[in-house]
Design a protein around this motif. Structure first.
Motif, mmCIF file in Angstrom:
data_model
loop_
_atom_site.group_PDB
_atom_site.id
_atom_site.type_symbol
_atom_site.label_atom_id
_atom_site.label_comp_id
_atom_site.label_asym_id
_atom_site.label_seq_id
_atom_site.Cartn_x
_atom_site.Cartn_y
_atom_site.Cartn_z
ATOM 1 N N LEU A 53 34.630 -1.089 89.696
ATOM 2 C CA LEU A 53 34.824 -0.418 90.835
ATOM 3 C C LEU A 53 36.088 -1.023 91.576
ATOM 4 O O LEU A 53 36.819 0.132 92.270
ATOM 5 C CB LEU A 53 33.695 -0.349 91.761
ATOM 6 N N TYR A 54 36.278 -2.064 91.643
ATOM 7 C CA TYR A 54 37.591 -2.706 92.435
ATOM 8 C C TYR A 54 38.552 -3.187 91.505
ATOM 9 O O TYR A 54 39.389 -3.925 92.034
ATOM 10 C CB TYR A 54 36.845 -3.896 93.274
ATOM 11 N N LYS A 55 38.725 -2.671 90.387
ATOM 12 C CA LYS A 55 39.696 -3.193 89.410
ATOM 13 C C LYS A 55 41.049 -2.859 89.609
ATOM 14 O O LYS A 55 41.863 -3.461 89.508
ATOM 15 C CB LYS A 55 39.495 -2.362 87.934
ATOM 16 N N LEU A 90 33.190 -10.491 95.801
ATOM 17 C CA LEU A 90 33.893 -9.505 95.997
ATOM 18 C C LEU A 90 33.817 -8.588 97.424
ATOM 19 O O LEU A 90 34.636 -8.245 98.175
ATOM 20 C CB LEU A 90 33.749 -8.474 95.113
ATOM 21 N N THR A 105 41.292 -7.836 95.390
ATOM 22 C CA THR A 105 40.247 -8.384 94.707
ATOM 23 C C THR A 105 40.468 -9.010 93.339
ATOM 24 O O THR A 105 39.495 -9.343 92.500
ATOM 25 C CB THR A 105 39.252 -7.119 94.563
ATOM 26 N N ARG A 112 42.577 -2.788 92.653
ATOM 27 C CA ARG A 112 42.996 -3.524 94.137
ATOM 28 C C ARG A 112 43.349 -4.946 93.900
ATOM 29 O O ARG A 112 42.564 -5.785 93.087
ATOM 30 C CB ARG A 112 41.585 -3.481 95.027
ATOM 31 N N LEU A 148 35.415 -7.920 101.897
ATOM 32 C CA LEU A 148 35.334 -6.588 102.245
ATOM 33 C C LEU A 148 34.606 -6.413 103.423
ATOM 34 O O LEU A 148 35.040 -5.781 104.433
ATOM 35 C CB LEU A 148 34.933 -5.622 101.169
ATOM 36 N N TYR A 201 35.511 -0.009 101.250
ATOM 37 C CA TYR A 201 34.565 -0.263 100.151
ATOM 38 C C TYR A 201 34.488 0.723 98.798
ATOM 39 O O TYR A 201 34.237 0.294 97.772
ATOM 40 C CB TYR A 201 32.988 -0.015 100.535
ATOM 41 N N ALA A 202 34.908 2.111 99.077
ATOM 42 C CA ALA A 202 34.984 2.937 97.682
ATOM 43 C C ALA A 202 35.959 3.916 97.929
ATOM 44 O O ALA A 202 35.936 4.943 97.067
ATOM 45 C CB ALA A 202 33.509 3.704 97.823
ATOM 46 N N ARG A 207 37.477 -11.110 91.283
ATOM 47 C CA ARG A 207 37.124 -10.364 90.104
ATOM 48 C C ARG A 207 37.111 -11.541 88.904
ATOM 49 O O ARG A 207 36.317 -11.628 88.018
ATOM 50 C CB ARG A 207 37.989 -9.272 89.685
#
Length: 337
Positions: free
Chosen positions: A150-152, A185, A157, A154, A189, A236-237, A161
């Motif tokens: 999901l945060y690949k 992670l 992060t 950014r 945030l 977050y998303a 990660r």
């Protein structure tokens, strides 16, 4: 004086009586027959009834279809009329219609992408909640890897990660995996989201305290809350579009209603009224403080809705942590008095 212990016989002959369903009564004691053990596989939980289409949904769908058909017919007639009068104007109108249709498709695709992303975050949070209640290590690992994906994209992060992927092979419990995922992670945030909530609360408090009209207060609070919701969702998303923002606002309102946060709450009453601020401040400044704290409460609800994991090890932020400085100057006033 206590009574001496005595024994009561339950096997007196002639005192047994069958009272029904196989139960045997001996005096004042009823002996029930042992029932057969219930197999857990035979327990079938009735699925929740799915909500069908309401009349309001049918009305909106029918009206939308009618307006779409009417717009299509009007565009076709307009282009045909321009073609009959001047072919150049007709082709220009056709190009404009094609550009508008392309832009509409792109907008709809973005809205669909935002809604799918929000539903993915919701599903991830529900799975994580179930995994914390007793999930397998495979479930915890799958949730952690999905969170990494999901945060690949950014850069901020990347370190978290890498730390999570390095620690996953060494963990053998779902709770431990989700704890490390949260620590690597989501904690940074969470800090960024809390900073946005504090900034929005201070801004709303200041502007509503000095604005001359109540209508300006309402408009500014609505705009500030919308910007805060979009900012927290972006942390977050990803930033939602207009429809995604409306859906997020509805979820935040549902969360506030369920948690009882739609009212000011005990924290607001204690900080504004219970501590004597209402007697020291003007009514307008007191309204500004309350509006700022309510904005912070909406931000905390948005944080809980947009967060892809429930709080595992970290402690949920409180109202005092993000909006406590709105009344912090009270201490200096008391010291001067």
């Amino acid at each position: 004086m206590s009574k001496a212990p005595r024994a009561i016989r339950l096997d007196h002959p002639g005192q047994e009586e069958i009272v029904g369903d196989g139960a045997i009564r001996r005096g004042a004691v009823a002996i029930l027959p042992e029932s057969e053990p219930i197999d857990a596989a035979e327990l079938v939980v009735a699925p929740a009834a799915k909500r069908g289409f309401s009349w309001g949904t049918l009305f909106v769908a029918g009206l939308s279809g009618f307006l779409a058909l009417a717009a299509g017919v009007w565009i076709e007639n307009t282009i045909a009329a321009l073609m009959s009068q001047n072919p150049a104007l007709g082709y220009a109108a056709l190009v404009c219609a094609a550009v508008a249709a392309l832009a509409l498709l792109v907008m709809l695709a973005r809205v669909l992408r935002d809604i799918l992303r929000e539903r993915k975050v919701e599903a991830l949070r529900e799975r994580a909640t179930q995994a914390l209640a007793g999930g397998t290590p495979d479930e915890g690992r799958a949730i952690a890897e999905e969170l990494v994906g999901l945060y690949k994209g950014r850069a901020q992060t990347a370190q978290g990660r890498a730390a999570l992927q390095e620690a996953l092979p060494q963990l053998f419990a779902a709770r431990d995996m989700l704890t490390v995922a949260e620590r690597s992670l989501l904690v940074p945030l969470d800090e960024a989201a809390q900073a946005q909530i504090a900034i929005a609360a201070r801004r709303v408090s200041l502007v509503t305290a000095v604005s001359p009209r109540a209508l300006i207060d309402v408009a500014f609070v609505l705009v500030a809350c919308a910007r805060l919701l979009r900012s927290i969702a972006g942390i977050y998303a990803g930033r939602p579009g207009t429809l995604g923002l409306l859906r997020l606002a509805r979820q935040v309102m549902n969360h506030l209603v369920l948690t009882g946060g739609i009212a000011a709450g005990d924290a607001v009453i204690q900080q504004v009224v219970g501590q004597g601020l209402a007697a020291r401040l003007s009514a307008k400044l007191g309204e500004g403080v309350i509006n700022g704290m309510l904005t912070a409460r909406i931000g905390l609800a948005a944080l809980a809705v947009c967060r892809p994991l429930p709080f595992v090890e970290a402690r949920p932020p409180s109202l005092a942590e993000v909006a406590g400085d709105l009344a912090s100057w009270r201490g200096s006033k008391d010291g001067e008095a």
